[in-house]
Write an enzyme that holds these catalytic residues in place. Structure first.
Site, mmCIF file in Angstrom:
data_model
loop_
_atom_site.group_PDB
_atom_site.id
_atom_site.type_symbol
_atom_site.label_atom_id
_atom_site.label_comp_id
_atom_site.label_asym_id
_atom_site.label_seq_id
_atom_site.Cartn_x
_atom_site.Cartn_y
_atom_site.Cartn_z
ATOM 1 N N GLY A 198 85.831 -24.210 0.590
ATOM 2 C CA GLY A 198 86.853 -23.212 0.335
ATOM 3 C C GLY A 198 86.567 -21.961 1.133
ATOM 4 N N ALA A 199 87.341 -20.905 0.843
ATOM 5 C CA ALA A 199 87.217 -19.673 1.599
ATOM 6 C C ALA A 199 85.867 -19.000 1.384
ATOM 7 C CB ALA A 199 88.343 -18.713 1.211
ATOM 8 N N GLY B 15 82.917 -20.621 0.345
ATOM 9 C CA GLY B 15 81.732 -21.432 0.570
ATOM 10 C C GLY B 15 82.025 -22.904 0.451
ATOM 11 N N VAL C 162 81.161 -26.797 -1.520
ATOM 12 C CA VAL C 162 80.821 -27.400 -2.804
ATOM 13 C C VAL C 162 80.084 -28.700 -2.539
ATOM 14 C CG1 VAL C 162 81.697 -28.283 -5.004
ATOM 15 C CG2 VAL C 162 82.844 -26.357 -3.891
ATOM 16 N N LYS D 39 78.299 -24.848 -5.973
ATOM 17 C CA LYS D 39 79.059 -24.067 -4.994
ATOM 18 C C LYS D 39 78.097 -23.123 -4.288
ATOM 19 C CE LYS D 39 83.374 -21.487 -4.469
ATOM 20 N NZ LYS D 39 84.591 -21.018 -5.180
ATOM 21 N N ASP E 99 95.611 -18.343 -9.126
ATOM 22 C CA ASP E 99 95.779 -19.290 -8.015
ATOM 23 C C ASP E 99 95.922 -20.716 -8.548
ATOM 24 O OD1 ASP E 99 96.170 -19.876 -5.353
ATOM 25 O OD2 ASP E 99 94.034 -20.035 -4.880
#
Length: 293
Positions: free
Chosen positions: A23-24, A26, A28, A47, A136
């Site tokens: 993701g933005a 980092g 997982v 994460k 989100d």
């Protein structure tokens, strides 16, 4: 050329096995918790914060502080830091995301969507009761357990605690365009009804526009005027459970998308010892056979 070395477990505890998402903020990873308590799962999701400045680190720390224990929520369960690496742990969810399921199957049966929406509203009920707005809600952040349907709301990276200091300052809007209501897109303060709007958009998309008996509720959830939406996730749940949705199908089966984990450090060492032992045994057997000839 020097042999590659396996990184040591993070904080002496989390042995990273394979990357399962990004993701933005980092990446997982599936990891083995080397200190898992008896009876607790040893495989977890970790994460790992990527390259960051102080603002991103603060947001990451805020995300790991969200503690919501609920069967339809995937929230952080712990954290660790070592040198430049900062991580937090979550339950490992093996069935992928609702975005992947939708891409594979197209529009989903109304009865199936009703169950997913019910579970999402349960998740939002727990999140909002904790004083948190997710901000989100979208298919990529709705994870699935294999089999199912069993939906879990994840990724609290832009969530906000209503009584806390907002991390988003200056120009810019937090969220994903297609799923945010007009007031959120205009920069309005976080409000639980913004998550309800996103839930309505998600359900409408899953149905491929064929809203059927769910039309009145989905219309209310996605009303441009927040005052005309259900005031709470609890109220939306009550309305949903009054709707008679005929059983249709077939329902999709959610597969285990992760499969078996790679061997951990301990397993790799054990496997090497076993392989070497077998080679020694085989050599002894061959030597004995040759002596008898």
């Amino acid at each position: 050329m020097p042999a590659r070395t396996t990184p040591p477990p993070i904080a002496g505890r989390y042995d990273l096995l394979d990357q399962v998402g990004a993701g933005a903020m980092g990446s997982v990873w599936r990891a083995r918790d080397l200190r898992a308590a008896p009876g607790q799962p040893s495989l977890v999701a970790v994460k790992v914060l990527g390259a960051h400045d102080s603002s991103m680190l603060l947001r990451f720390v805020r995300e790991q502080s969200v503690r919501i224990a609920h069967p339809h929520v995937v929230a952080p369960t712990g954290w660790a830091a070592e040198d430049h690496r900062v991580v937090f742990t979550m339950d490992l969810v093996r069935g992928g995301s609702l975005e992947t399921l939708r891409a594979e199957h197209g529009p989903l049966p109304a009865s199936y969507v009703a169950v997913l929406l019910d579970q999402l509203l349960q998740a939002l009920e727990a999140v909002h009761a904790a004083g948190v707005v997710h901000r989100d809600v979208k298919p990529a952040n709705l994870l699935l357990e294999p089999g199912g349907p069993h939906l879990r709301l994840g990724d609290f990276g832009v969530a906000v605690v209503l009584d806390d200091v907002r991390l988003t300052r200056g120009p810019g809007v937090v969220g994903t365009d297609r799923y945010m209501p007009p007031e959120q897109a205009a920069g309005a303060p976080p409000d639980p009804r913004q998550d309800l709007y996103a839930a309505g958009v998600v359900a409408t998309e899953l149905l491929g526009g064929r809203t059927g008996p769910l039309r009145p509720l989905l219309g209310a959830l996605t009303d441009p005027d927040p005052e005309l939406r259900p005031p709470t996730a609890t109220e939306a749940l009550v309305r949903l459970r009054r709707v008679d949705v005929p059983l249709d199908g077939p329902w999709p089966e959610v597969p285990d998308r992760l499969g078996d984990p790679p061997a951990t450090r301990g397993h790799r060492w054990a496997n090497a010892v076993i392989a070497a032992s077998l080679l020694v045994i085989a050599a002894c057997v061959v030597a004995n056979v040759l002596m008898l000839l």
